[in-house]
Design a protein around this motif. Structure first.
Motif, PDB file in Angstrom:
ATOM      1  N   VAL A 171      43.081  38.748  51.213  1.00  0.00           N
ATOM      2  CA  VAL A 171      44.077  39.145  50.215  1.00  0.00           C
ATOM      3  C   VAL A 171      44.794  37.881  49.733  1.00  0.00           C
ATOM      4  CG1 VAL A 171      46.131  40.560  49.758  1.00  0.00           C
ATOM      5  CG2 VAL A 171      44.400  41.317  51.428  1.00  0.00           C
ATOM      6  N   VAL A 172      44.880  37.740  48.421  1.00  0.00           N
ATOM      7  CA  VAL A 172      45.605  36.593  47.861  1.00  0.00           C
ATOM      8  C   VAL A 172      46.848  37.092  47.159  1.00  0.00           C
ATOM      9  CG1 VAL A 172      45.392  34.525  46.460  1.00  0.00           C
ATOM     10  CG2 VAL A 172      43.342  35.621  47.375  1.00  0.00           C
ATOM     11  N   ILE A 173      47.985  36.537  47.554  1.00  0.00           N
ATOM     12  CA  ILE A 173      49.205  36.939  46.851  1.00  0.00           C
ATOM     13  C   ILE A 173      49.950  35.707  46.314  1.00  0.00           C
ATOM     14  CG2 ILE A 173      49.588  39.140  48.009  1.00  0.00           C
ATOM     15  CD1 ILE A 173      51.457  37.706  49.920  1.00  0.00           C
ATOM     16  N   GLU A 182      52.503  42.219  44.507  1.00  0.00           N
ATOM     17  CA  GLU A 182      51.217  42.673  43.972  1.00  0.00           C
ATOM     18  C   GLU A 182      50.137  41.631  44.311  1.00  0.00           C
ATOM     19  OE1 GLU A 182      48.513  45.121  42.358  1.00  0.00           O
ATOM     20  OE2 GLU A 182      50.616  45.562  42.814  1.00  0.00           O
ATOM     21  N   PRO A 183      49.099  41.999  45.086  1.00  0.00           N
ATOM     22  CA  PRO A 183      48.053  41.007  45.384  1.00  0.00           C
ATOM     23  C   PRO A 183      47.370  40.522  44.106  1.00  0.00           C
ATOM     24  CG  PRO A 183      47.805  42.986  46.726  1.00  0.00           C
ATOM     25  CD  PRO A 183      48.849  43.304  45.699  1.00  0.00           C
ATOM     26  N   LYS A 184      47.156  39.214  44.006  1.00  0.00           N
ATOM     27  CA  LYS A 184      46.439  38.670  42.845  1.00  0.00           C
ATOM     28  C   LYS A 184      44.964  39.026  42.917  1.00  0.00           C
ATOM     29  CE  LYS A 184      49.137  34.482  42.152  1.00  0.00           C
ATOM     30  NZ  LYS A 184      49.139  33.167  42.800  1.00  0.00           N
ATOM     31  N   LYS A 185      44.489  39.089  44.130  1.00  0.00           N
ATOM     32  CA  LYS A 185      43.049  39.259  44.307  1.00  0.00           C
ATOM     33  C   LYS A 185      42.827  39.842  45.694  1.00  0.00           C
ATOM     34  CE  LYS A 185      39.938  35.902  42.515  1.00  0.00           C
ATOM     35  NZ  LYS A 185      39.296  34.601  42.760  1.00  0.00           N
ATOM     36  N   VAL A 186      41.886  40.756  45.789  1.00  0.00           N
ATOM     37  CA  VAL A 186      41.506  41.257  47.108  1.00  0.00           C
ATOM     38  C   VAL A 186      39.987  41.163  47.202  1.00  0.00           C
ATOM     39  CG1 VAL A 186      41.522  43.199  48.690  1.00  0.00           C
ATOM     40  CG2 VAL A 186      43.471  42.839  47.160  1.00  0.00           C
ATOM     41  N   ILE A 187      39.511  40.415  48.180  1.00  0.00           N
ATOM     42  CA  ILE A 187      38.069  40.241  48.328  1.00  0.00           C
ATOM     43  C   ILE A 187      37.623  40.965  49.589  1.00  0.00           C
ATOM     44  CG2 ILE A 187      36.230  38.561  48.708  1.00  0.00           C
ATOM     45  CD1 ILE A 187      38.521  36.625  47.363  1.00  0.00           C
ATOM     46  N   TYR A 209      37.487  44.820  60.656  1.00  0.00           N
ATOM     47  CA  TYR A 209      37.675  43.803  59.622  1.00  0.00           C
ATOM     48  C   TYR A 209      38.953  43.035  59.895  1.00  0.00           C
ATOM     49  CZ  TYR A 209      34.164  45.837  56.457  1.00  0.00           C
ATOM     50  OH  TYR A 209      33.003  46.284  55.891  1.00  0.00           O
ATOM     51  N   PRO A 210      38.851  41.722  60.051  1.00  0.00           N
ATOM     52  CA  PRO A 210      40.090  40.956  60.044  1.00  0.00           C
ATOM     53  C   PRO A 210      40.601  40.902  58.602  1.00  0.00           C
ATOM     54  CG  PRO A 210      38.203  39.515  60.337  1.00  0.00           C
ATOM     55  CD  PRO A 210      37.670  40.900  60.237  1.00  0.00           C
ATOM     56  N   VAL A 211      41.896  40.980  58.459  1.00  0.00           N
ATOM     57  CA  VAL A 211      42.464  40.951  57.113  1.00  0.00           C
ATOM     58  C   VAL A 211      43.248  39.662  56.948  1.00  0.00           C
ATOM     59  CG1 VAL A 211      43.862  42.179  55.415  1.00  0.00           C
ATOM     60  CG2 VAL A 211      42.666  43.448  57.221  1.00  0.00           C
ATOM     61  N   GLN A 212      42.767  38.828  56.016  1.00  0.00           N
ATOM     62  CA  GLN A 212      43.453  37.566  55.757  1.00  0.00           C
ATOM     63  C   GLN A 212      44.429  37.731  54.607  1.00  0.00           C
ATOM     64  OE1 GLN A 212      40.514  34.627  54.825  1.00  0.00           O
ATOM     65  NE2 GLN A 212      39.927  34.317  56.964  1.00  0.00           N
ATOM     66  N   VAL A 213      45.597  37.105  54.752  1.00  0.00           N
ATOM     67  CA  VAL A 213      46.495  37.003  53.623  1.00  0.00           C
ATOM     68  C   VAL A 213      46.686  35.516  53.374  1.00  0.00           C
ATOM     69  CG1 VAL A 213      48.787  37.529  52.711  1.00  0.00           C
ATOM     70  CG2 VAL A 213      47.631  39.153  54.238  1.00  0.00           C
ATOM     71  N   ASN A 214      46.284  35.084  52.197  1.00  0.00           N
ATOM     72  CA  ASN A 214      46.308  33.656  51.856  1.00  0.00           C
ATOM     73  C   ASN A 214      45.645  32.796  52.946  1.00  0.00           C
ATOM     74  OD1 ASN A 214      47.489  34.218  49.468  1.00  0.00           O
ATOM     75  ND2 ASN A 214      49.549  33.549  50.059  1.00  0.00           N
TER      76      ASN A 214
END
Length: 930
Positions: free
Chosen positions: A928-930, A914-919, A875-880
């Motif tokens: 990951v949205v922070i 704290e991540p706002k959202k993790v999809i 899994y690639p992990v995206q942040v923003n």
RNA sequence: GCGCUCGUGGCCCAACUGGCAGAGGCACACGGUUCAGGACCGUGACGGUGAGGGUUCGAAUCCCUCCGAGCGUACCA
């Protein structure tokens, strides 16, 4: 040119020479063994022992070619190779596949060649057909050759004539919206009291007036340059012949017509049941041009002008009327002098209406279609001097003639509503006519408003929306006897006769009354007689005042014939027109099903099996029909029409001929011109630094069709010589999706050859010719690749995505190439999957693998689902939105775990926030949205 | 003018229909092999998807505007 040194090329390398040898051998094998013969359920071609007898059927067809003298270039067989790959695949997948090929061999070029050289068109045609067959055979196309025919074969056109007689002997019953035998109409007539008062000839005339094929003295497209009349569909928008580009004139002539307009509704509505490209459906809908509205009668003195309108809701806004210049009422309504109050702009400066009308007509007639179009924005016209009465409010409105109203559409007359019609608005402005809005327009609307809105200025219609207002007005018109709901079509009846030699003769004779008589079936075929002069009389292309003269009419001893048609031997006169080229292609899909049946067009059991509906509501028809989009209207409309007539009369169970249509793209080519504008041979041009040179001369590049005149033709024969048919096939299929047009590039063909050579080398030792294949199992990783490719190729094949299927096969080959041993486990499926594209090589390798006979009926590989599961997923992990890390987990890992692992992988980037959202998208990525 | 389709490395084309832009081929560069050329084997470079804006955690993909190309159609009342 490929030069192979004899001493250095290994003896068993897959070269063009070896490919050629293999290809000839397998083509002979297939022919001798009838490998691609498809069994029928009944009749002569039935074969219960066939491996596919009783299997689910698949009927695939190409639009058959006109065998031209120039032979094939590499663009022509693109679709044929496509359907060949598809049908070879489906045959291996278990279907009983019907894939026939024939020739549309009547037509103008053979006739023109005959005129020039004196060679009989039948001779030229036969030679061309042979050449085509040879070229197609060389490509390894898997046709059931027992089912091949030419439309020029008397055994074939016997049935074309038979269908003509079916059409001739039918009428269209509007109450059931279908064709019925004319005998049923005659019974109806006989039951009426007036019938007894008619003479036999009058009776025949009355009957003939209802036939689906009828003679009519009507305005037709007369082309003096070709010496023949043409169908509307064969005339270009600028009024010239599609073939030859000669001027075409409207002339009133007596010609055969087919009542295709009666099928207008069904031809529109049944499009919904077809799996056709939307643009083609749209073109057919536009060509048929059905519009719903009303006929409205406007009293004008003692006459009555009937108009057609799609907007009866706007009747209160009709402030003037316009007739086509040719409209028959123009002369009778026009008064002798201009009435009081006639505006100067209305008169065109003439002293009287009659003068103005004459002058305007002359002016309109003198303009070519091109000029009319160019002047399209400026409205012209002239007042007739007459007034009509608006039937809804009694308003007195002037009547004009103008060329923006066409004689051939609707009633040739309109009510003009400038408030809601842009053309009427433009005319009203030029002629200072009143404009009344009857649909409330938006504030900022300038000019005509054609959109939706509540009715205004329309008395009892006010406030109603357009749809409702239309219905209300039609009801009012019908109640008050001032009009009625109506539907019109742009489609005209089909002009079916041509003044040519090389076409099907009509099975029609005339007696002393001059009325047509159908020959009985027993006298079919009416064979085309030999003549000395094949040419119709042609004229100065610009001379409209000429009369057609058919080649057959000069053959007096054929035209005058003694026959016994039931009341003893009598002299009759034969019809000397011939049928248009479309006739033979109107029904050929049916004859493939039962090509030698002498009793019937097609046995019902064979038709039902190959083309019958599969479930309720299904139209039936050919499962896949592949050809160029240029036949979107003509051929496809005519053949749908004939098919529906045959359906109505109970001869076929399908009500559409072609269930699914696919338009293949075109292979085009670059052409090069020197500075004088002359084309130079494209194969001699070289590219240097983005510029093109022929020798030392710089040339400019253009792009278009392949053709002799552009000196850019590449033929399949050249490709077979240089690379082999299999390489050519693979290249054509690999270069892009089948429905996309693209440029030919000979130098890229080598890529496909390298692919086949690599595959060959996997199996065959180039020095000894022996097999290199071992029974050792495939390694685990390659096995995964194998099954992924199998799954992908199967999917691609079913969707005609051959380019991606081949890419996957190359991928598999590239995976196998570096392996120390060549495992049968991988090679067998590879060879089978390659078979649709490179059938000759695949057959040869199949033999090398120890099999005997053909692989045409071998099972196409099926992927093992267990092998399609990945060992692990990264899994690639995206942040923003940006990839910041990766996690590798097993496929069974649940979402929560993936999420936790992902967050850990990017912990540094998140840095405690704290991540706002993790999809978590299963199997894809984590965002990951922070 | 209107309608439809389509713009992805130098070129032909992929991208599971919203999920890491790259499957495959041509051309190119380098290395191996080769007397040499070709062929073969291996390695590699190249674009952020016609332009701009929007929706979305995320757009080649959906929406809007514009540019360009191809096809169809052209006063159809």
């Amino acid at each position: 040119m490929v030069k192979m040194s004899e001493t250095e090329t290994p003896p068993f390398r897959y070269t063009a020479a070896l490919a050629g040898e293999i290809e000839l051998r397998w083509q002979a094998y297939w022919a001798e063994n009838g490998t691609f013969q498809a069994p029928n359920p009944v009749g002569e071609l039935a074969d219960p022992a066939h491996p596919r007898a009783g299997a689910p059927k698949l009927h695939v067809q190409d639009m058959f070619p006109y065998p031209s003298g120039a032979g094939l270039h590499v663009g022509h067989p693109l679709g044929y190779i496509g359907t060949d790959c598809y049908t070879r695949f489906q045959r291996m997948a278990g279907f009983n596949v019907l894939h026939p090929m024939g020739f549309d061999a009547f037509g103008l070029p053979a006739e023109q060649y005959a005129v020039q050289t004196g060679t009989h068109p039948a001779v030229t045609t036969a030679a061309n057909v042979e050449r085509y067959k040879h070229q197609l055979r060389r490509l390894g196309l898997a046709y059931d050759e027992r089912r091949s025919f030419s439309t020029t074969d008397p055994e074939y056109y016997r049935w074309t004539q038979w269908i003509f007689l079916q059409v001739f002997n039918s009428w269209f019953d509007p109450s059931v919206q279908k064709a019925r035998p004319i005998s049923e109409l005659i019974e109806k007539f006989e039951a009426t009291p007036e019938w007894a008062d008619l003479t036999p000839a009058q009776r025949r005339e009355q009957i003939d007036g209802h036939r689906l094929a009828y003679m009519s003295e009507a305005p037709v497209n007369w082309c003096p340059g070709l010496g023949t009349v043409l169908a509307n569909e064969e005339v270009t928008p600028d009024g010239r012949s599609e073939r030859g580009n000669f001027p075409v004139f409207k002339r009133s002539l007596k010609q055969w017509m087919m009542r295709i307009t009666t099928y207008g509704d069904r031809l529109v509505e049944d499009l919904d049941s077809l799996d056709w490209p939307e643009p083609v459906k749209l073109m057919q809908r536009n060509w048929i041009g059905r519009s719903r509205g009303a006929h409205v009668d406007f009293p004008a003195g003692s006459d009555k002008i009937t108009v057609f309108t799609t907007r009866p809701d706007t009747l209160f806004g009709a402030t003037y009327m316009v007739l086509a210049p040719e409209h028959e009422l123009v002369d009778s309504i026009a008064p002798g002098a201009w009435p009081n109050g006639t505006k100067d702009v209305w008169t065109g400066g003439y002293e009287s209406p009659a003068e103005a009308i004459t002058a305007y007509r002359a002016q309109a007639a003198a303009k070519t279609e091109e000029e009319r179009t160019a002047d399209g924005k400026v409205k012209t016209g002239v007042f007739t001097g007459a007034f009509a009465e608006n039937p809804v409010n009694g308003a007195r409105i002037p009547v004009f003639i103008a060329d923006y109203v066409l004689a051939g559409y609707g009633t040739g007359a309109i009510m003009a509503v400038p408030g809601q019609d842009e053309r009427d608005w433009a005319f009203a402005e030029v002629f200072q006519l009143p404009i009344i809005r009857t649909v409330e327009a938006p504030e900022d609307c300038e000019g005509a408003f054609t959109g939706d809105g509540p009715a205004i200025n329309s008395e009892w219609l006010d406030g109603k929306e357009v749809v409702e207002a239309k219905a209300a007005m039609i009801a009012w018109l019908e109640e008050n006897g001032k009009g009625s709901g109506a539907t019109t079509y742009r489609l005209r009846d089909w002009l079916f006769s041509r003044q040519r030699y090389w076409g099907e003769p009509f099975p029609i004779v005339y007696d002393e009354t001059g009325l047509p008589i159908a020959l009985p079936d027993s006298m079919l075929p009416v064979e085309l007689p030999d003549v000395d002069d094949f040419s119709p009389r042609t004229f100065d292309p610009e001379d409209a005042d000429t009369e057609p003269e058919t080649p057959l009419s000069r053959k007096k001893d054929w035209v005058q014939v003694e026959l016994d048609l039931g009341d003893g031997p009598k002299m009759y006169t034969r019809e000397t027109n011939t049928m248009p080229q479309w006739a033979g292609s109107c029904w050929y899909e049916l004859r493939y099903l039962d090509p030698h049946n002498a009793e019937k067009l097609v046995d019902p059991a064979n038709e039902a099996y190959w083309m019958g509906p599969r479930q309720p509501g299904d139209s039936g028809g050919v499962d896949l029909y592949v050809g160029g989009v240029e036949h979107a209207v003509l051929h496809l409309l005519y053949s749908r029409f004939w098919h529906k007539v045959l359906f109505d009369l109970g001869h076929v169970s399908s009500f559409e001929p072609f269930k699914k249509l696919f338009n293949q793209g075109y292979i085009q080519a670059y052409a090069y011109q020197d500075d004088r504008g002359f084309y130079v041979p494209a194969e001699e041009v070289v590219e240097r630094d983005g510029e093109y040179f022929h020798g030392s001369q710089k040339v400019t590049r253009s792009y278009g069709k392949m053709g002799k005149s552009l000196k850019n033709v590449v033929t399949p024969d050249e490709m077979c010589d240089q690379y082999g048919a299999d390489t050519f096939r693979v290249y054509e299929m690999a270069m892009g999706p089948l429905d996309v047009s693209r440029p030919w590039e000979t130098r890229a063909v080598v890529g496909s050859q390298r692919f086949l050579q690599r595959t060959w080398r996997l199996v065959v030792d180039e020095e000894t010719g022996a097999s290199r294949v071992s029974d050792a199992p495939l390694d685990v990783k390659s096995r995964k690749v194998l099954h992924k490719v199998i799954a992908g190729v199967r999917e691609d094949m079913a969707e005609l995505r051959f380019n991606t299927a081949i890419a996957k096969l190359i991928e598999l080959t590239n995976t196998l190439t570096p392996l120390p041993t060549v495992s049968r486990e991988a090679i067998e499926p590879l060879v089978l999957m390659l078979a649709p594209f490179a059938p000759h090589m695949a057959e040869e390798l199949w033999g090398k693998l120890g099999n005997s006979g053909t692989l045409a009926y071998a099972d196409f590989p099926v992927a093992d689902p267990a092998q399609l599961v990945a060992d692990s997923i990264t899994y690639p992990v995206q942040v923003n939105g940006k990839v910041r890390g990766r996690v590798e987990v097993s496929p069974e890992t649940d979402e929560a775990e993936v999420r936790a692992a992902a967050l850990e992988a990017v912990a540094e980037v998140i840095a405690g926030r704290e991540p706002k959202k993790v999809i978590v998208v299963k199997g894809r990525l984590v965002s990951v949205v922070i």
